[in-house]
Design a protein around this motif. Sequence first.
Motif, PDB file in Angstrom:
ATOM      1  N   GLU A 197      -9.494  22.613 -84.770  1.00  0.00           N
ATOM      2  CA  GLU A 197      -9.823  21.513 -85.145  1.00  0.00           C
ATOM      3  C   GLU A 197      -9.206  20.157 -85.416  1.00  0.00           C
ATOM      4  N   TYR A 203      -9.014  18.107 -81.880  1.00  0.00           N
ATOM      5  CA  TYR A 203     -10.078  17.410 -81.374  1.00  0.00           C
ATOM      6  C   TYR A 203     -10.630  17.786 -80.596  1.00  0.00           C
ATOM      7  N   ILE A 204     -10.660  18.971 -80.048  1.00  0.00           N
ATOM      8  CA  ILE A 204     -11.541  19.369 -79.432  1.00  0.00           C
ATOM      9  C   ILE A 204     -13.368  19.799 -79.685  1.00  0.00           C
ATOM     10  N   PRO A 205     -13.787  19.759 -78.944  1.00  0.00           N
ATOM     11  CA  PRO A 205     -15.359  20.195 -79.519  1.00  0.00           C
ATOM     12  C   PRO A 205     -15.123  21.273 -79.787  1.00  0.00           C
ATOM     13  N   ASP A 206     -16.459  21.431 -80.434  1.00  0.00           N
ATOM     14  CA  ASP A 206     -16.576  22.831 -81.349  1.00  0.00           C
ATOM     15  C   ASP A 206     -17.226  23.388 -80.163  1.00  0.00           C
ATOM     16  N   TRP A 207     -18.737  22.964 -78.802  1.00  0.00           N
ATOM     17  CA  TRP A 207     -18.423  24.197 -78.080  1.00  0.00           C
ATOM     18  C   TRP A 207     -17.728  25.118 -77.388  1.00  0.00           C
ATOM     19  N   VAL A 208     -15.787  24.294 -77.933  1.00  0.00           N
ATOM     20  CA  VAL A 208     -14.533  25.159 -76.666  1.00  0.00           C
ATOM     21  C   VAL A 208     -14.149  25.923 -78.194  1.00  0.00           C
TER      22      VAL A 208
END
Length: 276
Positions: free
Chosen positions: A157, A160-165
């Motif tokens: 987290e 700052y990468i998307p939750d789906w990744v």
Amino acid sequence: MLGTVQPIDPIAISLGPINVAWYGLIIGMGIIVGYILANREADRLGMPKDLFADLLIWAVPIAIISARIYYVIFQWDYYSQNPGAIIQIWNGGIAIHGALIGSVTTAVVYSRLKKLDVWKIVDIAAPSIILGQMVGRWGNFINQEAHGGEVTRSFLEGLYIPDWVIDQMYIEINGTFAYYHPTFLYESLWNLAGLILLLVLRKVNPRRGEIFLTYVIWYSIGRAFVEGLRTDSLMLTETIRVAQALSFALIAGAVAIIIYRRMKGNKTRYADKRNN
């Protein structure tokens, strides 16, 4: 929440007994967009029509075969005991360095048969190669493979990468779930930066061969770093990773070739019309 995340189904389409995997579709997409980029540049530079279409007919299957051979060689302890698994490429097990060896060798042979300058061909192809690699790494993402060591969700987290990744990096190994370094993403982003660099070099019109050699250096630096984070590396010895050793050798070789060709007085520019 932990334990409730469902991984992405690696099968994109099922047509009766035929399953079409996302991995294959993504690799195919990388090849297509790479071809479009190279073909447009070849047309702009006045290269023979359908040059890259003809080249791909040979380069793609040879690259796949050589990528598999490369992988099998360094996993021979397993495949010598399971020879039937050698052809099961759909279960994973191809190496990018093997694909590069096969495709570059094909380009050299093809250019000599057609009496074309191989340096110009590989210069045109270099941005397409790194673009294809950038796209292709997302196939590893779908398959939850080629990842790094264990990390926490809070670490991911913090990137700052998307939750789906992040969710797809929650992987079960030997019955235990944990989050892992998204090394596919690190390499994909590194390749994106390399693509931008190579496209800028095109505008600068460097000496012929130096776009491709810059690609070799750039990709190898990133791969050597990322490989150090991975947990599935092909090993040369108990402590030396094959991809890192090869990357360092390629960096040294590419730098040496640039210096040698400049000392020899090579002044032909990338976009020069002569010596096609």
